[in-house]
Scaffold this motif. Structure first.
Motif, PDB file in Angstrom:
ATOM      1  N   PRO A   5       0.859  -1.242   0.004  1.00  8.02           N
ATOM      2  CA  PRO A   5      -0.003   0.033   0.093  1.00  8.02           C
ATOM      3  C   PRO A   5       1.041   1.278  -0.034  1.00  8.02           C
ATOM      4  CG  PRO A   5      -0.858  -1.517   1.687  1.00  8.02           C
ATOM      5  CD  PRO A   5       0.477  -2.181   1.117  1.00  8.02           C
ATOM      6  N   GLY A   6       0.554   2.168  -0.675  1.00  8.40           N
ATOM      7  CA  GLY A   6       1.227   3.451  -0.888  1.00  8.40           C
ATOM      8  C   GLY A   6       2.584   3.384  -1.680  1.00  8.40           C
ATOM      9  N   ARG A   7       2.740   2.328  -2.331  1.00  9.68           N
ATOM     10  CA  ARG A   7       3.923   2.123  -3.316  1.00  9.68           C
ATOM     11  C   ARG A   7       3.795   3.330  -4.322  1.00  9.68           C
ATOM     12  NH1 ARG A   7       6.140  -2.991  -6.252  1.00  9.68           N
ATOM     13  NH2 ARG A   7       8.136  -2.102  -7.179  1.00  9.68           N
ATOM     14  N   LYS A   8       2.795   3.425  -4.913  1.00 10.13           N
ATOM     15  CA  LYS A   8       2.831   4.467  -6.076  1.00 10.13           C
ATOM     16  C   LYS A   8       2.837   5.863  -5.781  1.00 10.13           C
ATOM     17  CE  LYS A   8      -0.173   5.390 -10.057  1.00 10.13           C
ATOM     18  NZ  LYS A   8      -1.431   5.465 -10.573  1.00 10.13           N
ATOM     19  N   ARG A   9       2.351   6.239  -4.401  1.00  9.78           N
ATOM     20  CA  ARG A   9       2.334   7.431  -3.954  1.00  9.78           C
ATOM     21  C   ARG A   9       3.994   7.586  -3.545  1.00  9.78           C
ATOM     22  NH1 ARG A   9      -2.411   6.359  -1.077  1.00  9.78           N
ATOM     23  NH2 ARG A   9      -4.137   7.290  -1.831  1.00  9.78           N
ATOM     24  N   GLY A  10       4.343   6.850  -2.892  1.00  9.96           N
ATOM     25  CA  GLY A  10       5.960   6.905  -2.661  1.00  9.96           C
ATOM     26  C   GLY A  10       6.989   7.224  -3.850  1.00  9.96           C
ATOM     27  N   LEU A 197       3.126  13.730  -0.544  1.00 11.88           N
ATOM     28  CA  LEU A 197       2.957  12.753  -1.146  1.00 11.88           C
ATOM     29  C   LEU A 197       3.779  11.426  -0.396  1.00 11.88           C
ATOM     30  CD1 LEU A 197       2.819  12.965  -4.823  1.00 11.88           C
ATOM     31  CD2 LEU A 197       0.908  12.456  -3.527  1.00 11.88           C
ATOM     32  N   GLY A 198       4.870  11.615  -0.122  1.00 15.46           N
ATOM     33  CA  GLY A 198       5.602  10.923   0.715  1.00 15.46           C
ATOM     34  C   GLY A 198       5.019  10.431   2.177  1.00 15.46           C
ATOM     35  N   ILE A 199       4.378  11.410   2.604  1.00 12.83           N
ATOM     36  CA  ILE A 199       3.722  11.244   4.194  1.00 12.83           C
ATOM     37  C   ILE A 199       2.468  10.645   3.989  1.00 12.83           C
ATOM     38  CG2 ILE A 199       2.437  12.590   5.978  1.00 12.83           C
ATOM     39  CD1 ILE A 199       4.517  15.130   5.594  1.00 12.83           C
ATOM     40  N   ALA A 200       1.834  10.815   2.868  1.00 11.58           N
ATOM     41  CA  ALA A 200       0.705  10.118   2.517  1.00 11.58           C
ATOM     42  C   ALA A 200       1.002   8.686   2.544  1.00 11.58           C
ATOM     43  CB  ALA A 200      -0.097  10.554   1.479  1.00 11.58           C
ATOM     44  N   ALA A 201       2.188   8.231   1.628  1.00  8.46           N
ATOM     45  CA  ALA A 201       2.378   6.857   1.366  1.00  8.46           C
ATOM     46  C   ALA A 201       2.762   6.099   2.818  1.00  8.46           C
ATOM     47  CB  ALA A 201       3.621   6.921   0.292  1.00  8.46           C
ATOM     48  N   LEU A 202       3.319   6.777   3.749  1.00  6.37           N
ATOM     49  CA  LEU A 202       4.109   6.174   4.934  1.00  6.37           C
ATOM     50  C   LEU A 202       2.657   6.088   5.785  1.00  6.37           C
ATOM     51  CD1 LEU A 202       6.907   8.243   5.990  1.00  6.37           C
ATOM     52  CD2 LEU A 202       6.937   5.918   5.144  1.00  6.37           C
ATOM     53  N   VAL A 203       1.527   6.974   5.822  1.00  2.93           N
ATOM     54  CA  VAL A 203       0.609   6.683   6.506  1.00  2.93           C
ATOM     55  C   VAL A 203      -0.582   5.595   5.993  1.00  2.93           C
ATOM     56  CG1 VAL A 203      -1.882   7.724   7.035  1.00  2.93           C
ATOM     57  CG2 VAL A 203       0.262   9.067   7.113  1.00  2.93           C
TER      58      VAL A 203
END
Length: 224
Positions: A5-10, A197-203
């Motif tokens: 999860p969140g790989r694309k955002r990362g 986006l990086g923060i969203a990916a971590l969340v």
């Protein structure tokens, strides 16, 4: 295989952050290598420049033209610089002024100088100089308060070698300056987007653990 999860955002976060730093760092590197800045420290360029004005200059100019505002090294005059002044004549020109004239004469024609404070002849100094090749004749815009080429006529008519010019004022609204500014602005805008986006990916990764499936080749044994 299940994607984290969140790989694309990362991935997008990394791309935008790298691009943002490049768009900021590139123009900064160009400006540091090609331009310099100085503050006007006297009144010799009134009304064009007042004391304290910040001037951006191109370092090591390849060409010096009539009308350019420049910094120059007055070492051959026995003075310590740099000074600010305006190039009035270049190699091959003849520039002159006779007391009472309304304007300087350049190559036989009256010189239009809308940038001059008060009168072009302020300072009470007449001159007639044929500028040698590779040299420039420099005056301040405030002719009544400027220690310029008029007062150093002992050598080559008060002219200085082009190599004495250390910087030429840069048009801060020119195409190159605008392009560098636009690139930096784009970089500044991309950085917070990438960080977000990086923060969203971590969340997302913390909230949605990666599901695990059966392991291939494993043997299932029923309990009795």
């Amino acid at each position: 295989m299940e994607r984290r999860p969140g790989r694309k955002r990362g991935t997008w976060a990394i791309v935008l952050l790298v691009l943002g730093f490049v768009l900021i760092g590139g123009p900064v590197a160009v400006m540091l290598s090609r331009f310099t800045a100085t503050h006007q420290a006297s009144d010799n360029m009134l009304p064009t420049l007042v004391m304290g004005d910040l001037i951006v200059l191109r370092k090591d100019p390849s060409e010096v033209r009539r009308g350019d505002v420049v910094t120059y090294d007055p070492g051959t005059w026995g003075l310590e610089g740099p000074f600010l002044g305006r190039v009035v004549a270049v190699g091959g020109d003849r520039v002159s002024y006779a007391m009472g004239d309304e304007a300087l004469t350049l190559n036989g024609q009256p010189l239009d100088e809308p940038y001059v404070k008060d009168a072009p002849g302020d300072g009470g100094m007449a001159f007639d100089v044929a500028v040698p090749r590779g040299r420039v004749f420099i005056l301040g815009d405030n002719r009544g308060n400027s220690a310029d080429s008029r007062f150093h006529s002992d050598g080559d008519g008060g002219t200085l070698p082009v190599s004495a010019v250390t910087g030429v004022e840069e048009d801060q609204e020119g195409p190159e300056q605008l392009a560098l500014g636009a690139a930096m602005l784009a970089g500044v805008c991309l950085l917070p987007v990438g960080i977000g986006l990086g923060i969203a990916a971590l969340v997302v990764r913390r909230r949605k653990p990666v599901p695990t499936g059966p392991v291939w080749g494993a043997v299932h044994i029923d309990r009795p």
